[in-house]
Design a protein around this motif. Structure first.
Motif, PDB file in Angstrom:
ATOM      1  N   ASP A 107      -5.787 -10.593  -4.877  1.00  0.00           N
ATOM      2  CA  ASP A 107      -6.301  -9.853  -6.027  1.00  0.00           C
ATOM      3  C   ASP A 107      -5.360  -8.687  -6.339  1.00  0.00           C
ATOM      4  OD1 ASP A 107      -6.826  -8.050  -3.967  1.00  0.00           O
ATOM      5  OD2 ASP A 107      -9.015  -8.194  -4.142  1.00  0.00           O
ATOM      6  N   ASP A 108      -5.758  -7.802  -7.251  1.00  0.00           N
ATOM      7  CA  ASP A 108      -4.904  -6.675  -7.629  1.00  0.00           C
ATOM      8  C   ASP A 108      -4.547  -5.799  -6.428  1.00  0.00           C
ATOM      9  OD1 ASP A 108      -4.872  -7.478 -10.266  1.00  0.00           O
ATOM     10  OD2 ASP A 108      -6.425  -6.074 -10.916  1.00  0.00           O
ATOM     11  N   GLU A 109      -5.513  -5.543  -5.571  1.00  0.00           N
ATOM     12  CA  GLU A 109      -5.257  -4.742  -4.375  1.00  0.00           C
ATOM     13  C   GLU A 109      -4.313  -5.479  -3.424  1.00  0.00           C
ATOM     14  OE1 GLU A 109      -5.602  -1.598  -1.469  1.00  0.00           O
ATOM     15  OE2 GLU A 109      -5.617  -1.758  -3.652  1.00  0.00           O
ATOM     16  N   GLY A 110      -4.503  -6.765  -3.286  1.00  0.00           N
ATOM     17  CA  GLY A 110      -3.619  -7.562  -2.438  1.00  0.00           C
ATOM     18  C   GLY A 110      -2.190  -7.571  -2.958  1.00  0.00           C
ATOM     19  N   LEU A 111      -2.035  -7.623  -4.293  1.00  0.00           N
ATOM     20  CA  LEU A 111      -0.697  -7.575  -4.888  1.00  0.00           C
ATOM     21  C   LEU A 111      -0.059  -6.211  -4.659  1.00  0.00           C
ATOM     22  CD1 LEU A 111       1.625  -8.748  -6.516  1.00  0.00           C
ATOM     23  CD2 LEU A 111       0.379  -8.099  -8.606  1.00  0.00           C
ATOM     24  N   ARG A 112      -0.838  -5.158  -4.817  1.00  0.00           N
ATOM     25  CA  ARG A 112      -0.325  -3.805  -4.569  1.00  0.00           C
ATOM     26  C   ARG A 112       0.215  -3.688  -3.149  1.00  0.00           C
ATOM     27  NH1 ARG A 112      -1.834   1.000  -2.361  1.00  0.00           N
ATOM     28  NH2 ARG A 112      -3.815   0.200  -1.593  1.00  0.00           N
ATOM     29  N   LEU A 113      -0.546  -4.165  -2.191  1.00  0.00           N
ATOM     30  CA  LEU A 113      -0.128  -4.101  -0.788  1.00  0.00           C
ATOM     31  C   LEU A 113       1.048  -5.031  -0.503  1.00  0.00           C
ATOM     32  CD1 LEU A 113      -3.641  -3.907   0.904  1.00  0.00           C
ATOM     33  CD2 LEU A 113      -1.995  -2.026   0.528  1.00  0.00           C
ATOM     34  N   LEU A 114       1.076  -6.186  -1.153  1.00  0.00           N
ATOM     35  CA  LEU A 114       2.186  -7.118  -0.971  1.00  0.00           C
ATOM     36  C   LEU A 114       3.489  -6.522  -1.486  1.00  0.00           C
ATOM     37  CD1 LEU A 114       3.473  -9.827  -0.292  1.00  0.00           C
ATOM     38  CD2 LEU A 114       2.596 -10.695  -2.488  1.00  0.00           C
ATOM     39  N   LEU A 115       3.470  -5.899  -2.659  1.00  0.00           N
ATOM     40  CA  LEU A 115       4.680  -5.284  -3.199  1.00  0.00           C
ATOM     41  C   LEU A 115       5.194  -4.186  -2.267  1.00  0.00           C
ATOM     42  CD1 LEU A 115       3.710  -5.180  -6.965  1.00  0.00           C
ATOM     43  CD2 LEU A 115       5.392  -6.697  -5.884  1.00  0.00           C
ATOM     44  N   ARG A 116       4.290  -3.442  -1.667  1.00  0.00           N
ATOM     45  CA  ARG A 116       4.688  -2.431  -0.679  1.00  0.00           C
ATOM     46  C   ARG A 116       5.309  -3.094   0.552  1.00  0.00           C
ATOM     47  NH1 ARG A 116       0.264   2.350   0.136  1.00  0.00           N
ATOM     48  NH2 ARG A 116       0.172   3.131  -2.015  1.00  0.00           N
ATOM     49  N   ALA A 117       4.701  -4.181   1.016  1.00  0.00           N
ATOM     50  CA  ALA A 117       5.200  -4.873   2.213  1.00  0.00           C
ATOM     51  C   ALA A 117       6.597  -5.445   1.971  1.00  0.00           C
ATOM     52  CB  ALA A 117       4.238  -5.980   2.620  1.00  0.00           C
ATOM     53  N   VAL A 118       6.844  -5.956   0.785  1.00  0.00           N
ATOM     54  CA  VAL A 118       8.181  -6.467   0.463  1.00  0.00           C
ATOM     55  C   VAL A 118       9.177  -5.313   0.489  1.00  0.00           C
ATOM     56  CG1 VAL A 118       9.610  -7.501  -1.337  1.00  0.00           C
ATOM     57  CG2 VAL A 118       7.338  -8.440  -0.872  1.00  0.00           C
ATOM     58  N   PHE A 119       8.812  -4.210  -0.128  1.00  0.00           N
ATOM     59  CA  PHE A 119       9.685  -3.032  -0.194  1.00  0.00           C
ATOM     60  C   PHE A 119      10.018  -2.509   1.199  1.00  0.00           C
ATOM     61  CE2 PHE A 119      10.079   1.658  -0.873  1.00  0.00           C
ATOM     62  CZ  PHE A 119      11.229   1.646  -1.661  1.00  0.00           C
ATOM     63  N   THR A 120       9.016  -2.359   2.044  1.00  0.00           N
ATOM     64  CA  THR A 120       9.271  -1.841   3.387  1.00  0.00           C
ATOM     65  C   THR A 120       9.983  -2.881   4.257  1.00  0.00           C
ATOM     66  OG1 THR A 120       7.034  -2.422   4.125  1.00  0.00           O
ATOM     67  CG2 THR A 120       7.376  -0.175   3.315  1.00  0.00           C
ATOM     68  N   GLY A 121       9.723  -4.173   4.032  1.00  0.00           N
ATOM     69  CA  GLY A 121      10.423  -5.217   4.757  1.00  0.00           C
ATOM     70  C   GLY A 121      11.913  -5.201   4.491  1.00  0.00           C
ATOM     71  N   ALA A 122      12.290  -4.714   3.307  1.00  0.00           N
ATOM     72  CA  ALA A 122      13.705  -4.595   2.944  1.00  0.00           C
ATOM     73  C   ALA A 122      14.277  -3.244   3.373  1.00  0.00           C
ATOM     74  CB  ALA A 122      13.872  -4.781   1.435  1.00  0.00           C
ATOM     75  N   GLY A 123      13.494  -2.483   4.147  1.00  0.00           N
ATOM     76  CA  GLY A 123      13.974  -1.202   4.650  1.00  0.00           C
ATOM     77  C   GLY A 123      13.634  -0.021   3.773  1.00  0.00           C
ATOM     78  N   GLY A 124      12.856  -0.234   2.724  1.00  0.00           N
ATOM     79  CA  GLY A 124      12.518   0.844   1.809  1.00  0.00           C
ATOM     80  C   GLY A 124      11.473   1.800   2.352  1.00  0.00           C
ATOM     81  N   THR A 125      11.569   3.038   1.931  1.00  0.00           N
ATOM     82  CA  THR A 125      10.573   4.062   2.220  1.00  0.00           C
ATOM     83  C   THR A 125      10.267   4.777   0.915  1.00  0.00           C
ATOM     84  OG1 THR A 125      12.235   5.730   2.743  1.00  0.00           O
ATOM     85  CG2 THR A 125      11.395   4.399   4.583  1.00  0.00           C
ATOM     86  N   HIS A 126       9.146   5.459   0.872  1.00  0.00           N
ATOM     87  CA  HIS A 126       8.777   6.149  -0.367  1.00  0.00           C
ATOM     88  C   HIS A 126       7.995   7.408  -0.033  1.00  0.00           C
ATOM     89  CE1 HIS A 126       8.005   6.520  -4.638  1.00  0.00           C
ATOM     90  NE2 HIS A 126       8.730   5.436  -4.814  1.00  0.00           N
ATOM     91  N   ASP A 127       8.269   8.485  -0.783  1.00  0.00           N
ATOM     92  CA  ASP A 127       7.555   9.749  -0.592  1.00  0.00           C
ATOM     93  C   ASP A 127       6.285   9.829  -1.434  1.00  0.00           C
ATOM     94  OD1 ASP A 127       9.488  10.681   1.169  1.00  0.00           O
ATOM     95  OD2 ASP A 127      10.662  11.604  -0.435  1.00  0.00           O
ATOM     96  N   ASP A 128       6.150   8.927  -2.422  1.00  0.00           N
ATOM     97  CA  ASP A 128       5.015   8.986  -3.329  1.00  0.00           C
ATOM     98  C   ASP A 128       4.555   7.556  -3.647  1.00  0.00           C
ATOM     99  OD1 ASP A 128       3.170   9.366  -5.352  1.00  0.00           O
ATOM    100  OD2 ASP A 128       4.491  10.592  -6.601  1.00  0.00           O
ATOM    101  N   TRP A 129       3.732   7.009  -2.764  1.00  0.00           N
ATOM    102  CA  TRP A 129       3.297   5.625  -2.926  1.00  0.00           C
ATOM    103  C   TRP A 129       2.461   5.427  -4.189  1.00  0.00           C
ATOM    104  CZ3 TRP A 129       5.648   1.805  -0.829  1.00  0.00           C
ATOM    105  CH2 TRP A 129       6.280   1.954   0.396  1.00  0.00           C
TER     106      TRP A 129
END
Length: 148
Positions: free
Chosen positions: A100-122
């Motif tokens: 769902d929308d929440e699952g997509l939000r979390l998935l996009l974050r997981a892809v970003f962090t899996g690629a080594g990304g970090t963020h100060d303002d999620w």
């Protein structure tokens, strides 16, 4: 058959921010390549390790919808690792049962962090991903090759 070992990808991702070249196939059979940040994460529905990146490019998305074959190549110095497989799209225009929308939000974050990304303002990250209608591209590894 066992899934290919993605540990070489995990190691090389940390060396250059997950920077990778991704190639997909155009309608005329020629390659379409671009630069992305990609890494390893667990598939949100199967739990199996996959390679993921985020995109919103209409040309790449059209090509992937029609021809999901994908090749991704990371390099750090003279070491390299390549993954070949089929892409699955999960996004606003490419829904997946169980995401769902929440699952997509979390998935996009997981892809970003899996690629080594970090963020100060999620919250800002989530808003931009939603506004730009970003799509998670998950590549099921069929072959892993390289010297890293």
């Amino acid at each position: 058959m066992d899934a290919p070992d993605l540990d070489p990808v995990r190691r090389i991702v940390t060396r250059d921010n997950g920077l990778a070249s991704v190639s997909v196939v155009r309608g005329d059979g020629t390659p379409h390549s671009s630069l992305v940040n990609a890494g390893v994460l667990e598939h949100p529905l199967t739990g199996r390790p996959v390679v993921g990146y985020v995109t919103y490019g209409p040309v790449k998305l059209r090509n992937l919808r029609e021809r999901p074959a994908t090749s991704i190549l990371w390099r750090a110095g003279w070491e390299w690792v390549g993954v070949e497989g089929r892409s699955e799209l999960i996004g606003p225009d490419d829904p997946a049962d169980g995401i769902d929308d929440e699952g997509l939000r979390l998935l996009l974050r997981a892809v970003f962090t899996g690629a080594g990304g970090t963020h100060d303002d999620w919250d800002t990250y989530d808003r931009v991903m939603r506004e730009e209608r970003r799509v998670a591209v998950l590549v099921e590894p069929e072959r892993v090759r390289g010297n890293a």
